[in-house]
Write a protein that holds these residues in place. Structure first.
Motif: not given
Length: 434
Positions: A41-53, A84-97
């Protein structure tokens, strides 16, 4: 293996540790689907995050096994990934990086705090009765998680929270209740691996209920997607916004980890006569290493999981349990559809039942002394009702100081506990201002 993990000394065997490791993995395997879903939801790729997780969970859990020899598994933490997603990225307008950079800096600071013994000192500053209360609070907390995950409880019934009606429209809840009954019967009958068997049977029961979904074209083996490597954004690290994000990650992770380690160690009977955790400094270092690894691979803060208590409940006592759990996280990279078969309704009975097992610590709390009993009570109720281990510790420490002062026992408050209470009060004002 015996010499390194001290199996005999801790009253366990290889078979018990293997069963415990599998049980822990199954109880927390949901993170493999939930964490990528939230971060996507923060714009990251599902598969990449699955692997990282999966990889970061394995790295952190192996670090816990070989550094601290504790049956504690780690993975990207729930709540922290939502922040991480709903406050920092979507709420505060920051990038996931930007968010990943805050997680990395937090992890590096954690390593330093762990090496210098600061986090260990925090654990020792928490009074003995509160440590027992933390274990009880965590038990209620994970029981509530299990009930919620299975849809047994709901807030949409006209009351604050309630049990749903067990009928065809609530198949997940029915499956979970049946699984809980089976788990209780197996445990009372002293069947080895009863919790793990309960998960397996409940998964099968879920098939006719439509809760366990078996795909028509089942392809178990698949190549994992490449994770994000070192995707950081350094341009805004000296801003107030970065400090707010960094501090929130820092505070929540510290006390979630401390609470989990205290609760699981207490449940496993690994604490010493003073309630201290064995190899606490190394355990906290392993947690910090996991956070740095997770940020470097592209996922939110990695932390110790309360679901580790499910493995302890079936006999896990050493780092060998963690090794087994880590291996299954790596296997999940190639067999993700297989693990996806296990629904929340199947792991919920394990979490609910472990809640009962963790209640035993309540008998060691001195409720006759109000300056000890009231803070313990507050710690216990805030964890499930506030849905946060960190908040339970925070309010428990503040209540402890208030009660000791009111009871004219301020001399009993250790110096570091005063500092911790002041820090918590500051954080409450900081959160309100934020």
């Amino acid at each position: 293996m015996e010499k390194f993990f001290k199996l005999q000394e801790r009253g366990t065997t290889v078979s018990k540790e293997v069963i415990a490791g599998i049980t822990t993995f199954l109880a927390m395997a949901y993170i493999l689907a939930v964490n990528p879903g939230i971060l996507s939801d923060a714009g990251m790729d599902f598969g990449a995050v699955f692997t990282a997780t999966a990889i970061s969970s394995a790295i952190a859990t192996l670090a816990m096994a070989f550094l601290a020899n504790l049956p504690v598994a780690l993975a990207p933490g729930m709540g922290l990934n939502a922040f991480f997603t709903y406050t920092v990225v979507l709420g505060m307008g920051c990038s996931w990086q930007f968010a990943l950079t805050a997680v990395l800096v937090e992890g590096i600071l954690f390593i330093l705090l762990s090496l210098f013994g600061v986090r260990e000192a925090i654990i020792k500053s928490i009074p003995a009765n509160l440590r027992k209360a933390v274990a009880v609070g965590i038990g209620l907390f994970i029981a509530l998680i299990g009930l919620s995950n299975a849809g047994v409880t709901s807030s949409g019934l006209g009351t604050i929270i309630g049990f749903v009606t067990l009928n065809g429209s609530n198949a997940s809840a029915m499956t979970a209740i049946l699984g809980l009954v089976i788990t209780i019967i197996l445990y009372v009958m002293k069947v080895p691996g009863s919790i793990l068997i309960g998960i397996a049977i409940t998964t099968v029961i879920g098939i006719p209920f439509g809760v366990t979904t078996v795909p028509e074209n089942f392809a178990a083996v698949s190549l994992p997607a490449a994770p994000y490597f070192f995707q950081f954004e350094w341009a805004n690290v000296f801003t107030l916004k970065f400090f707010i994000v960094f501090f929130t990650f820092l505070f929540t992770d510290i006390f979630d980890t401390i609470g989990t380690l205290m609760g699981v160690s207490e449940q496993a009977g690994l604490t010493d006569k003073d309630g201290n955790i064995p190899n606490a400094k190394k355990a906290l270092l392993a947690d910090a290493i996991g956070t740095v690894a997770g940020a470097s691979l592209g996922t939110s803060t990695v932390t110790s999981f309360v679901e580790s208590s499910s493995g302890v409940a079936v006999g896990g006592r050493t780092g060998l349990t963690s090794v087994v759990t880590a291996v299954f996280f790596l296997l999940a990279l190639f067999f993700s559809p297989l693990f996806a078969l296990i629904p929340s309704a199947a792991t919920a009975p394990a979490l609910i039942f472990v809640g009962f097992l963790m209640m035993k610590s309540v008998v060691g709390i001195d409720f006759s002394d109000m300056t000890e009993g009231i803070p313990a009570f507050i710690t216990i109720i805030v964890m499930p009702f506030g849905y946060s281990i960190a908040k339970g510790i925070c309010w428990g420490i503040i209540a402890y100081v208030i009660c000791k002062i009111a009871g004219r026992k301020a001399k009993e408050i250790p110096v570091f506990t005063w500092i911790l209470a002041a820090f918590f009060v500051f954080d409450l004002f900081f959160e309100a201002w934020k």
